[in-house]
Motif scaffolding. Structure first.
Motif, PDB file in Angstrom:
ATOM      1  N   ILE A   7       0.806  -1.145   0.055  1.00 47.71           N
ATOM      2  CA  ILE A   7       0.213   0.029   0.003  1.00 47.71           C
ATOM      3  C   ILE A   7       0.862   1.309   0.059  1.00 47.71           C
ATOM      4  N   VAL A   8       1.814   1.187   0.676  1.00 52.72           N
ATOM      5  CA  VAL A   8       2.934   2.587   0.896  1.00 52.72           C
ATOM      6  C   VAL A   8       3.512   2.664  -0.574  1.00 52.72           C
ATOM      7  N   ASN A   9       3.767   1.486  -1.311  1.00 56.37           N
ATOM      8  CA  ASN A   9       4.632   1.603  -2.565  1.00 56.37           C
ATOM      9  C   ASN A   9       3.504   2.217  -3.564  1.00 56.37           C
ATOM     10  N   SER A  10       2.206   1.837  -3.439  1.00 57.81           N
ATOM     11  CA  SER A  10       1.274   2.251  -4.509  1.00 57.81           C
ATOM     12  C   SER A  10       0.885   3.763  -4.241  1.00 57.81           C
ATOM     13  N   HIS A  11       1.445   4.212  -2.973  1.00 54.43           N
ATOM     14  CA  HIS A  11       0.991   5.725  -2.708  1.00 54.43           C
ATOM     15  C   HIS A  11      -0.537   5.804  -2.736  1.00 54.43           C
ATOM     16  N   ASP A  12      -1.155   4.868  -2.392  1.00 50.67           N
ATOM     17  CA  ASP A  12      -2.637   5.031  -2.382  1.00 50.67           C
ATOM     18  C   ASP A  12      -3.002   4.442  -1.034  1.00 50.67           C
ATOM     19  N   LEU A  13      -3.173   5.465  -0.132  1.00 46.00           N
ATOM     20  CA  LEU A  13      -3.350   5.215   1.178  1.00 46.00           C
ATOM     21  C   LEU A  13      -4.742   5.024   1.793  1.00 46.00           C
ATOM     22  N   ALA A  14      -5.544   4.896   0.802  1.00 46.78           N
ATOM     23  CA  ALA A  14      -6.961   4.838   1.101  1.00 46.78           C
ATOM     24  C   ALA A  14      -7.400   3.402   1.679  1.00 46.78           C
ATOM     25  N   GLU A  15      -6.486   2.712   1.393  1.00 48.51           N
ATOM     26  CA  GLU A  15      -6.700   1.108   1.891  1.00 48.51           C
ATOM     27  C   GLU A  15      -6.041   0.612   3.140  1.00 48.51           C
ATOM     28  N   LEU A  16      -5.314   1.917   3.799  1.00 47.87           N
ATOM     29  CA  LEU A  16      -4.575   1.545   4.976  1.00 47.87           C
ATOM     30  C   LEU A  16      -5.623   1.044   6.090  1.00 47.87           C
ATOM     31  N   ASP A  17      -6.570   1.405   6.163  1.00 47.69           N
ATOM     32  CA  ASP A  17      -7.676   0.709   7.289  1.00 47.69           C
ATOM     33  C   ASP A  17      -7.567  -0.702   7.064  1.00 47.69           C
ATOM     34  N   THR A  18      -7.526  -1.324   5.808  1.00 47.28           N
ATOM     35  CA  THR A  18      -7.420  -2.760   5.822  1.00 47.28           C
ATOM     36  C   THR A  18      -6.514  -3.555   6.349  1.00 47.28           C
ATOM     37  N   VAL A  19      -5.249  -2.904   6.590  1.00 47.24           N
ATOM     38  CA  VAL A  19      -4.187  -3.521   7.330  1.00 47.24           C
ATOM     39  C   VAL A  19      -3.803  -3.031   8.742  1.00 47.24           C
ATOM     40  N   VAL A  20      -4.243  -1.653   9.131  1.00 48.41           N
ATOM     41  CA  VAL A  20      -3.573  -0.930  10.170  1.00 48.41           C
ATOM     42  C   VAL A  20      -4.868  -0.759  11.130  1.00 48.41           C
ATOM     43  N   ALA A  21      -4.756  -1.116  12.164  1.00 49.81           N
ATOM     44  CA  ALA A  21      -5.966  -0.964  13.153  1.00 49.81           C
ATOM     45  C   ALA A  21      -6.254   0.709  13.534  1.00 49.81           C
ATOM     46  N   GLU A  22      -7.465   0.716  13.718  1.00 50.59           N
ATOM     47  CA  GLU A  22      -7.850   2.224  13.950  1.00 50.59           C
ATOM     48  C   GLU A  22      -7.131   2.682  15.347  1.00 50.59           C
ATOM     49  N   ASP A  23      -6.879   2.088  16.312  1.00 48.24           N
ATOM     50  CA  ASP A  23      -6.066   2.566  17.608  1.00 48.24           C
ATOM     51  C   ASP A  23      -4.544   2.114  17.270  1.00 48.24           C
ATOM     52  N   VAL A  24      -4.042   2.278  16.155  1.00 49.11           N
ATOM     53  CA  VAL A  24      -2.458   1.811  16.075  1.00 49.11           C
ATOM     54  C   VAL A  24      -1.802   2.721  16.927  1.00 49.11           C
ATOM     55  N   THR A  25      -0.756   2.236  17.453  1.00 45.10           N
ATOM     56  CA  THR A  25       0.288   2.986  18.063  1.00 45.10           C
ATOM     57  C   THR A  25       1.446   3.027  17.222  1.00 45.10           C
ATOM     58  N   GLU A  26       2.631   3.886  17.605  1.00 44.23           N
ATOM     59  CA  GLU A  26       3.772   3.825  16.916  1.00 44.23           C
ATOM     60  C   GLU A  26       4.869   4.247  17.863  1.00 44.23           C
ATOM     61  N   SER A  27       6.034   3.714  18.015  1.00 44.51           N
ATOM     62  CA  SER A  27       7.028   3.999  18.707  1.00 44.51           C
ATOM     63  C   SER A  27       7.882   4.815  18.111  1.00 44.51           C
ATOM     64  N   GLY A  28       8.031   4.475  16.778  1.00 50.02           N
ATOM     65  CA  GLY A  28       8.866   5.579  15.812  1.00 50.02           C
ATOM     66  C   GLY A  28       8.230   5.904  14.601  1.00 50.02           C
ATOM     67  N   PRO A  29       7.792   7.031  14.680  1.00 49.91           N
ATOM     68  CA  PRO A  29       6.822   7.308  13.510  1.00 49.91           C
ATOM     69  C   PRO A  29       7.626   7.700  12.261  1.00 49.91           C
ATOM     70  N   VAL A  30       7.079   7.337  11.104  1.00 45.77           N
ATOM     71  CA  VAL A  30       7.981   7.402   9.918  1.00 45.77           C
ATOM     72  C   VAL A  30       8.380   8.705   9.512  1.00 45.77           C
ATOM     73  N   VAL A  31       7.845   9.810   9.919  1.00 48.73           N
ATOM     74  CA  VAL A  31       8.032  11.426   9.908  1.00 48.73           C
ATOM     75  C   VAL A  31       8.250  11.832  11.308  1.00 48.73           C
ATOM     76  N   VAL A  32       9.401  12.137  11.800  1.00 46.00           N
ATOM     77  CA  VAL A  32       9.428  12.824  13.249  1.00 46.00           C
ATOM     78  C   VAL A  32       8.606  13.823  13.541  1.00 46.00           C
ATOM     79  N   ASP A  33       8.193  14.788  12.731  1.00 44.12           N
ATOM     80  CA  ASP A  33       7.303  15.852  13.051  1.00 44.12           C
ATOM     81  C   ASP A  33       5.872  15.282  12.947  1.00 44.12           C
ATOM     82  N   ALA A  34       5.655  14.457  12.345  1.00 42.05           N
ATOM     83  CA  ALA A  34       4.163  13.738  12.264  1.00 42.05           C
ATOM     84  C   ALA A  34       3.401  13.591  13.719  1.00 42.05           C
ATOM     85  N   PRO A  35       2.074  13.651  13.403  1.00 42.68           N
ATOM     86  CA  PRO A  35       1.246  13.404  14.728  1.00 42.68           C
ATOM     87  C   PRO A  35       1.227  11.823  15.155  1.00 42.68           C
TER      88      PRO A  35
END
Length: 141
Positions: A7-35
């Motif tokens: 999905i990341v490589n497709s650059h179409d994030l519309a389907e993220l919810d099919t593989v990522v939980a609604e309450d996902v937690t991140e220890s190391g976000p992909v972009v430091v400044d991202a929420p």
């Protein structure tokens, strides 16, 4: 994990919810400044990354799964044509390595820790100096 990276490589994030939980937690976000905290923030971080690097490609070098844990080493390649790390587009390309660790619950990523060699990409983009340049600056001070 493979579906998430596809999905990341497709650059179409519309389907993220099919593989990522609604309450996902991140220890190391992909972009430091991202929420962080939840799927909406997760999507925002990846949108920021793809805006900065619209040709981003993440290749899986190795993948290991056991029980509810998945680990992958990855290689990222991209050209910086958008705002990144408090700086404007450099137009430069880079390649850097990363490590992704995920916990999967009910078929979706519930926890994610992404660690990448940010120094390597910042140096390749010319945002920070190379190793020799940094050493010389330190010796001069």
């Amino acid at each position: 994990m493979r579906r998430f990276l596809a999905i990341v490589n497709s650059h179409d994030l519309a389907e993220l919810d099919t593989v990522v939980a609604e309450d996902v937690t991140e220890s190391g976000p992909v972009v430091v400044d991202a929420p962080t905290g939840g799927l909406a923030a997760f999507r925002t971080g990846w949108t920021q990354m793809l805006t900065a690097f619209p040709d981003l490609c993440v290749d899986v070098d190795s993948l290991l799964a056991e029980d509810d844990q998945v680990a992958a080493t990855v290689t990222l390649t991209a050209t910086n044509t958008g705002y990144y790390r408090r700086g404007f587009a450099t137009g430069k390309s880079g390649t850097w390595r990363g490590f992704v660790l995920a916990r999967v619950t009910d078929g979706r990523i519930a926890e994610l820790d992404i660690q990448t060699d940010r120094l390597a990409i910042l140096q390749q983009l010319g945002i920070v100096g190379g190793d020799d340049e940094l050493a010389a600056a330190r010796q001069a001070s």
